[in-house]
Design a protein around this motif. Structure first.
Motif, PDB file in Angstrom:
ATOM      1  N   ARG A 166       3.780 -13.461  -5.191  1.00  0.00           N
ATOM      2  CA  ARG A 166       3.626 -12.540  -6.336  1.00  0.00           C
ATOM      3  C   ARG A 166       4.954 -12.217  -7.017  1.00  0.00           C
ATOM      4  NH1 ARG A 166       0.134 -10.145  -2.652  1.00  0.00           N
ATOM      5  NH2 ARG A 166       1.711  -8.579  -2.124  1.00  0.00           N
TER       6      ARG A 166
ATOM      7  N   PRO B 264      11.061  -1.051  -8.820  1.00  0.00           N
ATOM      8  CA  PRO B 264       9.662  -0.612  -8.745  1.00  0.00           C
ATOM      9  C   PRO B 264       8.677  -1.773  -8.817  1.00  0.00           C
ATOM     10  CG  PRO B 264      10.913   0.850 -10.169  1.00  0.00           C
ATOM     11  CD  PRO B 264      11.812  -0.308  -9.872  1.00  0.00           C
ATOM     12  N   GLN B 265       8.901  -2.719  -9.734  1.00  0.00           N
ATOM     13  CA  GLN B 265       8.007  -3.869  -9.831  1.00  0.00           C
ATOM     14  C   GLN B 265       8.109  -4.744  -8.589  1.00  0.00           C
ATOM     15  OE1 GLN B 265      10.057  -2.677 -12.163  1.00  0.00           O
ATOM     16  NE2 GLN B 265       9.473  -3.352 -14.234  1.00  0.00           N
TER      17      GLN B 265
ATOM     18  N   LYS C 182       6.110  -3.206  -5.801  1.00  0.00           N
ATOM     19  CA  LYS C 182       4.676  -3.422  -6.000  1.00  0.00           C
ATOM     20  C   LYS C 182       4.284  -4.842  -5.609  1.00  0.00           C
ATOM     21  CE  LYS C 182       1.026  -2.957  -9.470  1.00  0.00           C
ATOM     22  NZ  LYS C 182       0.722  -2.589 -10.888  1.00  0.00           N
TER      23      LYS C 182
ATOM     24  N   GLY D 150       4.016  -5.140  -2.000  1.00  0.00           N
ATOM     25  CA  GLY D 150       3.012  -4.300  -1.377  1.00  0.00           C
ATOM     26  C   GLY D 150       3.591  -3.135  -0.611  1.00  0.00           C
TER      27      GLY D 150
ATOM     28  N   ARG E 192       4.768   0.784   0.098  1.00  0.00           N
ATOM     29  CA  ARG E 192       4.457   2.162  -0.278  1.00  0.00           C
ATOM     30  C   ARG E 192       5.697   2.771  -0.920  1.00  0.00           C
ATOM     31  NH1 ARG E 192       1.956   5.428   4.653  1.00  0.00           N
ATOM     32  NH2 ARG E 192       2.081   7.025   3.015  1.00  0.00           N
ATOM     33  N   THR E 193       5.507   3.528  -1.986  1.00  0.00           N
ATOM     34  CA  THR E 193       6.639   4.140  -2.688  1.00  0.00           C
ATOM     35  C   THR E 193       6.525   5.659  -2.722  1.00  0.00           C
ATOM     36  OG1 THR E 193       5.479   3.876  -4.801  1.00  0.00           O
ATOM     37  CG2 THR E 193       6.987   2.110  -4.149  1.00  0.00           C
TER      38      THR E 193
ATOM     39  N   TRP F 153      11.893   2.707   0.312  1.00  0.00           N
ATOM     40  CA  TRP F 153      11.251   1.578  -0.350  1.00  0.00           C
ATOM     41  C   TRP F 153      12.199   0.847  -1.293  1.00  0.00           C
ATOM     42  CZ3 TRP F 153      10.919   1.275  -5.630  1.00  0.00           C
ATOM     43  CH2 TRP F 153      11.041   2.459  -6.364  1.00  0.00           C
TER      44      TRP F 153
END
Length: 695
Positions: free
Chosen positions: A528, A583-584, A587, A590, A592-593, A600
């Motif tokens: 991803r 941040p991206q 994500k 996968g 947790r933020t 993270w």
């Protein structure tokens, strides 16, 4: 004015053959017409093939000679974590022991050639011992990927060790420079030799065992000086006494092989005690066709009394403070020339050179560096760059001397000519992924300034709501490009044009897409991450800094090294004030933020840096991680200390931005922020205009 220059017409049909000297195919063919197939004369007349020798096979082909022959890799043995032994089936005849060969290997669809010492040879077979360098494109390929299915070629052998029968062979070796001693002992087992070997024992345990066993077979003497903790180093201040105690002038013939700092220390010590010149051999990793090891070199004039930092010129700012008054210029010229004559030497006596420079300064207000002075000065400026962690490689800088740019060119024509050489620099420096540290130096007395901080930059656009597309760092230069008529596609990775200001007027030139090598970022395990569509360019080429060299300022001198991974992962893509992609990234991973996972960002940053390193290596683009580069900086400091030179550094810049306390520099309170000249300094277009308007 917005001008797109696809490439100089000559680039398609007149490609560069010798990348070290930037010699083109047409220049080689002109030399062939005069010199015939004599590779020695071709090299002397053009300079091609005189540095790394990697272009020699192609020069031979252009001269109508087949200098290369196929070789089949038959065995590969790992000696330790850093050294490998490779054996090839070949059809070559060998003369002197420890001869060198050029090995051409296929990497990324093109041939890469490097020279290696033959450590064992027999009819139809040869062996080389390779140190796997973290930054070595060829050595990594040989050790990690090469097998008997690859098409590999080797050259005729050249050089070798020649030691008179009447004397005892003595090898003074540092690091992988022990290979000539190993080859000599194997080729002439009846001759007992003495080997003094300075080596980091913690980096070469297997190689040490191997060399010791081979020398014991010939009853030769091996004395290992372990430099792992610094205690075993041969320091310049003690080298003379060591030579007097260990070597016998009338019985020993020393053979020197190792890094330049080691060669400087040992050869200077031998010279100081009056060692006979005919009883000394200095191995060179440079290859000139027809030149064997131990060839007679012209005696150079030296300056013995230069000390650092006392005798160098200091400045208090990383921003350009150029000498203006004639007295100040002469002071800086004298200091630089004294250092040049101390470390390099020249055929002209220093007093004569200083007199010529003084007269030229009085007559014109400036003076002209010789090619040798310019090359040494550009490299020295890198060595002095106390914000750079990659200074270990300072001696590898290729200097492209463009001071002879047509003096009749003005305005757009001059800017156009500069941009054509910028394209050459990008192609030369990128080198198909095997990035080559290089600098292109334009005339110092012309009002030339490259506005871009780097030759290659991504645009930054600010939306009405304050958000930014692209690189926030480049908002200003993007607006400047738009004022010149440039219009980008509005994506995150639009390549800005190169803007060149001459005599106060700015011209804009688009970089052709096929000129810039870019790497799409993907993760080795998480697919991803590729959907984030991140990328970065491979060549970090600083464009707008001035080279302040001995009282002469070169305002246009773009230069490149290669990236440290964290420069892209931590700074460019991860920094909240830059692309802010953590941040991206989190994500995509996968993660947790929320407050239950306050680290993270750290997790995302680590994986982003892993992705950058993985992607560059997969694309075949040279890059080092921050741990390797920190180790290279430690080695740089060790080599400089061995050469009697202090090392200065700006701590916030030298310490890596990730896992900082894992670098030795983090714990070192002794590193002083002292800025020396020659150096590279920040400047503005106004600085250039003001300085050159009266020239």
């Amino acid at each position: 004015m917005n001008t797109t220059l696809r490439k100089r017409e000559t680039l398609a049909s007149d490609d560069i053959v010798c990348r070290c000297k930037s010699i083109t195919k047409s220049e080689i063919m002109e030399a062939v017409a005069v010199c015939g197939g004599d590779l020695t004369e071709i090299s002397r007349s053009t300079g091609a093939g005189s540095v790394c020798g990697g272009c020699t096979p192609r020069i031979g082909q252009l001269a109508g000679q087949n200098t290369m022959a196929p070789a089949v890799l038959t065995s590969k043995e790992k000696i330790d974590q850093n050294h490998w032994r490779l054996t090839f089936d070949v059809n070559r005849q060998f003369g002197l022991p420890a001869a060198d060969i050029l090995l051409e290997v296929p990497i990324g669809g093109r041939g890469h050639a490097r020279s290696y010492t033959v450590t064992r040879s027999s009819e139809g077979s040869l062996e080389i011992t390779v140190r796997r360098e973290a930054n070595g494109i060829v050595s990594r390929w040989l050790c990690d990927l090469a097998d008997d299915t690859h098409f590999i070629q080797i050259s005729d052998p050249f050089g070798g060790v020649s030691i008179p029968d009447a004397t005892r062979p003595v090898f003074l070796a540092c690091g992988i420079g022990v290979t000539p001693a190993l080859a000599f002992a194997r080729a002439e087992p009846e001759r007992r030799c003495l080997v003094h070997w300075w080596v980091r024992g913690n980096e070469a345990p297997g190689l040490m065992t191997h060399v010791r066993a081979e020398l014991e077979k010939t009853q030769s003497t091996l004395k290992i000086h372990d430099t792992s903790n610094g205690a075993g180093r041969l320091m310049p201040g003690k080298a003379v006494d060591w030579v007097r105690a260990q070597l016998v002038p009338h019985c020993d013939t020393p053979h020197l092989c190792g890094p330049q700092g080691f060669l400087d220390t040992t050869s200077t010590a031998l010279e100081a005690v009056g060692w006979p010149k005919d009883a000394l051999r200095i191995a060179s990793f440079q290859y000139t066709p027809g030149q064997g090891a131990g060839a007679t070199q012209p005696e150079l004039n030296r300056h013995r009394d230069f000390k650092l930092p006392q005798d160098a010129v200091r400045t208090k700012s990383f921003h350009l403070r150029a000498a203006q008054a004639p007295v100040a210029k002469m002071r800086e010229a004298r200091a630089f020339l004294q250092q040049f004559y101390h470390e390099v030497g020249a055929s002209t006596p220093m007093e004569d050179r200083l007199l010529a420079v003084t007269r030229q300064l009085r007559r014109t207000g400036t003076y002209e560096h010789t090619s040798e002075e310019l090359a040494f000065g550009a490299r020295l400026a890198w060595r002095n760059a106390n914000r750079c962690i990659g200074r270990f490689f300072w001696q590898s800088l290729t200097v492209r001397d463009l001071r002879g740019l047509d003096p009749s060119l003005k305005g757009y024509d001059l800017a156009h000519a500069v941009f054509a050489e910028v394209l050459q620099h990008i192609e030369f420096g990128t080198n198909g992924g095997d990035l080559r540290p290089s600098i292109t130096v334009f005339p110092p007395d012309r009002s030339i300034f490259i506005e871009n901080g780097q030759l290659i930059l991504y645009a930054g656009y600010q939306r009405a709501d304050g958000s930014i597309i692209g690189d926030p760092k480049n908002l200003g230069i993007t607006k400047q490009a738009q004022a010149q008529g440039w219009r980008g596609a509005g994506t995150d990775f639009d390549i800005l044009p190169v803007m060149i200001t001459v005599d106060g007027e700015t011209f804009s030139f688009d970089l052709p897409a096929d000129t810039v090598a870019e790497v799409d970022i993907e993760h080795p395990e998480v697919a991803r991450v590729r959907d984030l569509r991140l990328r970065w360019f491979a060549l970090p080429a600083v464009a707008n800094m001035a080279l302040d060299l001995g009282g002469v300022v070169y305002s246009a001198a773009p230069s490149n090294g290669f990236y440290m991974g964290t420069e892209i992962g931590s700074f460019n893509l991860g920094d909240p004030k830059r692309y802010d992609r953590l941040p991206q990234m989190a994500k995509a991973l996968g993660l947790r933020t929320d407050n239950d996972n306050p680290l993270w960002r750290d997790q995302a940053l680590l994986e982003l840096n892993r992705a950058v390193l993985h992607s560059f290596r997969k694309a075949g683009m040279r890059m080092l991680d921050h741990h390797d580069l920190s180790s290279w900086f430690d080695r740089f400091r060790s080599d400089e200390t061995q050469s009697g030179r202090p090392v200065f550094g700006h701590w916030p810049w030298i310490v890596p931005p990730m896992s900082a306390n894992l670098s030795n520099v983090w714990h070192d309170a002794s590193l002083k922020n002292i800025i020396l000249k020659p150096g590279y300094f920040y400047q503005t277009a106004a600085d250039v205009t003001a300085r050159t308007s009266g020239s």
